[in-house]
Design a protein around this motif. Sequence first.
Motif, PDB file in Angstrom:
ATOM      1  N   ASP A  47       0.661  -1.892  -0.515  1.00  0.00           N
ATOM      2  CA  ASP A  47       0.277   0.021  -0.312  1.00  0.00           C
ATOM      3  C   ASP A  47       0.961   1.441  -0.406  1.00  0.00           C
ATOM      4  OD1 ASP A  47       0.989  -0.549   2.435  1.00  0.00           O
ATOM      5  OD2 ASP A  47      -0.937   0.096   3.268  1.00  0.00           O
ATOM      6  N   GLY A  48       2.673   1.220  -0.025  1.00  0.00           N
ATOM      7  CA  GLY A  48       2.492   2.331   0.211  1.00  0.00           C
ATOM      8  C   GLY A  48       4.142   1.935   0.457  1.00  0.00           C
ATOM      9  N   ILE A  49       5.305   2.989   1.365  1.00  0.00           N
ATOM     10  CA  ILE A  49       6.279   3.325   1.541  1.00  0.00           C
ATOM     11  C   ILE A  49       6.272   2.665   3.776  1.00  0.00           C
ATOM     12  CG2 ILE A  49       8.646   3.875   1.788  1.00  0.00           C
ATOM     13  CD1 ILE A  49       7.580   5.880   0.014  1.00  0.00           C
ATOM     14  N   ARG A  50       6.811   2.123   3.623  1.00  0.00           N
ATOM     15  CA  ARG A  50       6.713   1.218   4.986  1.00  0.00           C
ATOM     16  C   ARG A  50       8.005   2.030   5.976  1.00  0.00           C
ATOM     17  NH1 ARG A  50       5.177  -3.416   6.001  1.00  0.00           N
ATOM     18  NH2 ARG A  50       3.267  -3.245   6.314  1.00  0.00           N
ATOM     19  N   VAL A  51       7.731   3.034   6.967  1.00  0.00           N
ATOM     20  CA  VAL A  51       9.516   3.483   7.618  1.00  0.00           C
ATOM     21  C   VAL A  51       9.514   2.281   9.127  1.00  0.00           C
ATOM     22  CG1 VAL A  51      10.729   5.745   8.261  1.00  0.00           C
ATOM     23  CG2 VAL A  51       8.900   5.664   6.606  1.00  0.00           C
TER      24      VAL A  51
END
Length: 92
Positions: A45-49
Amino acid sequence: MSTENDTEGETTRITRKGQVTIPKKLREEFGLKEGDEIRWEKAEDGIRVRKATQSTGRGMLVDEDVPTEKREAMAEEMEAEIREKRQTEWQP
């Protein structure tokens, strides 16, 4: 920086140099401090940090009677030495 509702989180802008500021509220909540490393990961679903620096083992090799302040100072000193070594090894 604009604050949206809790389900959306907070937003920040990316600078020309590609830098991003982590909102203070999140730095405090997740114990992020100067010198900590974070990991950027692709997600469906995108970028995880994620926090890459692990501090849970701090002081494990120090005698139990060493005060917390001294343990933290020793850990910070060791982290600084590691960062310096990494920087010198990575320079061309």
